[in-house]
Write an enzyme that holds these catalytic residues in place. Structure first.
Site, mmCIF file in Angstrom:
data_model
loop_
_atom_site.group_PDB
_atom_site.id
_atom_site.type_symbol
_atom_site.label_atom_id
_atom_site.label_comp_id
_atom_site.label_asym_id
_atom_site.label_seq_id
_atom_site.Cartn_x
_atom_site.Cartn_y
_atom_site.Cartn_z
ATOM 1 N N ASN A 103 52.022 -8.605 -23.398
ATOM 2 C CA ASN A 103 51.027 -9.241 -22.537
ATOM 3 C C ASN A 103 49.756 -8.407 -22.463
ATOM 4 O OD1 ASN A 103 53.055 -11.024 -22.175
ATOM 5 N ND2 ASN A 103 53.621 -10.328 -20.132
ATOM 6 N N VAL A 104 48.647 -9.106 -22.223
ATOM 7 C CA VAL A 104 47.350 -8.419 -22.175
ATOM 8 C C VAL A 104 46.798 -8.419 -20.748
ATOM 9 C CG1 VAL A 104 46.775 -8.937 -24.591
ATOM 10 C CG2 VAL A 104 46.149 -10.592 -22.813
ATOM 11 N N HIS A 120 49.942 -5.678 -27.863
ATOM 12 C CA HIS A 120 48.860 -6.560 -28.325
ATOM 13 C C HIS A 120 47.540 -6.233 -27.626
ATOM 14 C CE1 HIS A 120 52.044 -9.731 -29.694
ATOM 15 N NE2 HIS A 120 51.825 -8.805 -30.611
ATOM 16 N N THR A 189 60.265 -13.411 -23.392
ATOM 17 C CA THR A 189 59.619 -13.548 -24.707
ATOM 18 C C THR A 189 60.430 -14.491 -25.585
ATOM 19 O OG1 THR A 189 58.832 -12.427 -26.710
ATOM 20 C CG2 THR A 189 60.702 -11.391 -25.579
ATOM 21 N N SER A 190 59.703 -15.312 -26.356
ATOM 22 C CA SER A 190 60.384 -16.225 -27.288
ATOM 23 C C SER A 190 60.865 -15.452 -28.527
ATOM 24 C CB SER A 190 59.436 -17.345 -27.707
ATOM 25 O OG SER A 190 58.298 -16.781 -28.337
ATOM 26 N N ASN A 214 65.785 -14.884 -19.501
ATOM 27 C CA ASN A 214 64.943 -15.985 -19.980
ATOM 28 C C ASN A 214 65.628 -17.298 -19.572
ATOM 29 O OD1 ASN A 214 63.465 -17.835 -21.727
ATOM 30 N ND2 ASN A 214 62.923 -16.059 -22.978
ATOM 31 N N PRO A 215 64.893 -18.298 -19.108
ATOM 32 C CA PRO A 215 65.555 -19.571 -18.798
ATOM 33 C C PRO A 215 66.031 -20.308 -20.047
ATOM 34 C CG PRO A 215 63.200 -19.660 -18.244
ATOM 35 C CD PRO A 215 63.480 -18.279 -18.731
HETATM 36 P P1 OAD Z 1 55.892 -17.213 -25.599
HETATM 37 O O1 OAD Z 1 54.971 -18.136 -24.897
HETATM 38 O O2 OAD Z 1 56.122 -17.406 -27.055
HETATM 39 O O3 OAD Z 1 57.324 -17.264 -24.902
HETATM 40 C C1 OAD Z 1 57.459 -17.245 -23.507
HETATM 41 C C2 OAD Z 1 58.935 -17.120 -23.179
HETATM 42 O O4 OAD Z 1 59.050 -16.975 -21.777
HETATM 43 C C3 OAD Z 1 59.784 -18.331 -23.583
HETATM 44 O O5 OAD Z 1 60.961 -17.885 -24.249
HETATM 45 C C4 OAD Z 1 60.124 -18.982 -22.247
HETATM 46 O O6 OAD Z 1 61.418 -19.608 -22.256
HETATM 47 C C5 OAD Z 1 60.112 -17.794 -21.314
HETATM 48 N N1 OAD Z 1 59.814 -18.109 -19.896
HETATM 49 C C6 OAD Z 1 59.060 -19.110 -19.374
HETATM 50 N N2 OAD Z 1 59.015 -19.037 -18.042
HETATM 51 C C7 OAD Z 1 59.735 -17.930 -17.686
HETATM 52 C C8 OAD Z 1 60.055 -17.307 -16.447
HETATM 53 N N3 OAD Z 1 59.617 -17.779 -15.275
HETATM 54 N N4 OAD Z 1 60.829 -16.199 -16.488
HETATM 55 C C9 OAD Z 1 61.278 -15.690 -17.662
HETATM 56 N N5 OAD Z 1 61.004 -16.242 -18.857
HETATM 57 C C10 OAD Z 1 60.245 -17.348 -18.883
HETATM 58 O O7 OAD Z 1 55.371 -15.739 -25.255
HETATM 59 P P2 OAD Z 1 55.572 -14.371 -26.068
HETATM 60 O O8 OAD Z 1 56.946 -14.279 -26.622
HETATM 61 O O9 OAD Z 1 55.097 -13.295 -25.179
HETATM 62 O O10 OAD Z 1 50.228 -12.937 -29.275
HETATM 63 O O11 OAD Z 1 54.542 -14.567 -27.241
HETATM 64 C C11 OAD Z 1 54.333 -13.515 -28.141
HETATM 65 C C12 OAD Z 1 52.912 -13.510 -28.634
HETATM 66 O O12 OAD Z 1 52.550 -14.825 -29.097
HETATM 67 C C13 OAD Z 1 51.865 -13.253 -27.569
HETATM 68 O O13 OAD Z 1 51.747 -11.879 -27.264
HETATM 69 C C14 OAD Z 1 50.616 -13.793 -28.180
HETATM 70 C C15 OAD Z 1 51.191 -15.123 -28.659
HETATM 71 O O14 OAD Z 1 50.525 -15.784 -29.652
HETATM 72 C C16 OAD Z 1 48.944 -12.876 -29.683
HETATM 73 O O15 OAD Z 1 48.080 -13.550 -29.140
HETATM 74 C C17 OAD Z 1 48.704 -11.934 -30.820
#
Ligand code: OAD
Length: 248
Positions: A103-104, A120, A189-190, A214-215
């Site tokens: 996260n940023v 990132h 994280t996904s 994660n949900p």
């Molecule tokens: P994603 O948006 O890909 O994934 C978010 C995850 O959070 C999913 O698995 C959801 O199921 C989960 N989620 C949603 N609500 C939640 C909650 N209340 N509690 C816990 N989990 C929850 O985000 P990232 O995996 O962080 O990169 O994405 C990775 C990178 O993709 C980011 O850093 C960004 C993006 O493109 C860049 O911009 C370079």
């Protein structure tokens, strides 16, 4: 779920070194939308058009208008939620050492964690594309898009865009803390974006337990995670901390 919460509290209390890997899901309860899934930013925009370095170089005004401006406005108001505070509590208890975050938004530091690797980069600072002078994002004027430096160069956030390298120090240290930990908490994280998603694999390969919060199920759930606690980050962290405090 109660059994898994108890298990996580036990695993954390017995661990010698804990590392956390966090993603956009941990900040959802702070009002910041995730990238993927329902309500995600990439449902609205094609990341290659708004978050790729080539797109920014080609049309910085468009990327500022579609992405950075909104992000600045959301982040200016965001506050740490219970899951950020839970990780800060784990550090205070001497259990959690380092957070690797994709996260940023700076919310881990705002919650009180002191060792946060920004995989990132961050949105807290802007850099002039010409003279490299730095500005705090809070202080820049976004009435004029793209915002500019005193030398008239265009400003960009110190966040990593698609097509850019991960900062070397962040990559190197993340591998190190992934190798050294005996428990890795993987929250929100996904696990789709590389190389960040490799860190739980590195941890697992070197003998660590991997606990996912994660949900939804992710790419790690079947083969890498020891267990998934299926729930939202704030609620799950509150319950883990409550159980952990009974064990200490
Ligand atoms: P994603 O948006 O890909 O994934 C978010 C995850 O959070 C999913 O698995 C959801 O199921 C989960 N989620 C949603 N609500 C939640 C909650 N209340 N509690 C816990 N989990 C929850 O985000 P990232 O995996 O962080 O990169 O994405 C990775 C990178 O993709 C980011 O850093 C960004 C993006 O493109 C860049 O911009 C370079």
């Amino acid at each position: 779920m109660d059994e898994l919460i108890k298990q996580a509290a036990r695993d954390l209390s017995e661990a010698k070194m804990v590392t956390a890997l966090t993603g956009a899901g941990i900040s959802v309860e702070s009002g910041i939308p995730p990238f993927r899934g329902k309500g995600g930013l990439w449902e609205k925009y094609d990341p290659m058009e708004v978050a790729h370095i080539d797109a920014f170089l080609q049309d910085p005004t468009k990327v500022w208008n579609l992405l950075f401006k909104d992000m600045k406005e959301v982040l200016d108001k965001a506050e740490p939620n219970d899951s950020h505070k839970g990780l800060a509590k784990l550090e205070e208890l001497g259990i959690l050492k380092t957070i690797i975050t994709q996260n940023v938004d700076g919310l881990h530091q705002m919650a009180g964690n002191t060792d946060v690797i920004e995989f990132h980069g961050n949105m807290a600072w802007q850099k002039c594309m010409d003279c490299h002078k730095r500005y705090e994002t809070h202080d820049i004027d976004i009435n004029r898009i793209p915002p500019r430096c005193s030398c008239d160069g265009i400003l960009r956030p110190e966040a990593v865009l698609f097509g850019e390298m991960i900062p070397q120090a962040a990559l190197w240290r993340s591998r190190q803390v992934a190798q050294d930990c005996d428990v890795m908490l993987v929250i929100g994280t996904s696990a789709i974006v590389q190389p960040a998603a490799l860190m739980p694999i590195v941890a697992k390969d070197t003998g660590a337990k991997v606990i996912e919060i994660n949900p939804e199920r992710t790419l790690l759930t079947d083969d890498i995670s020891d267990y998934l606690i299926s729930g939202t980050a704030g609620d799950v962290m509150n319950r883990i901390i409550a159980d952990l405090e009974k064990l200490l």
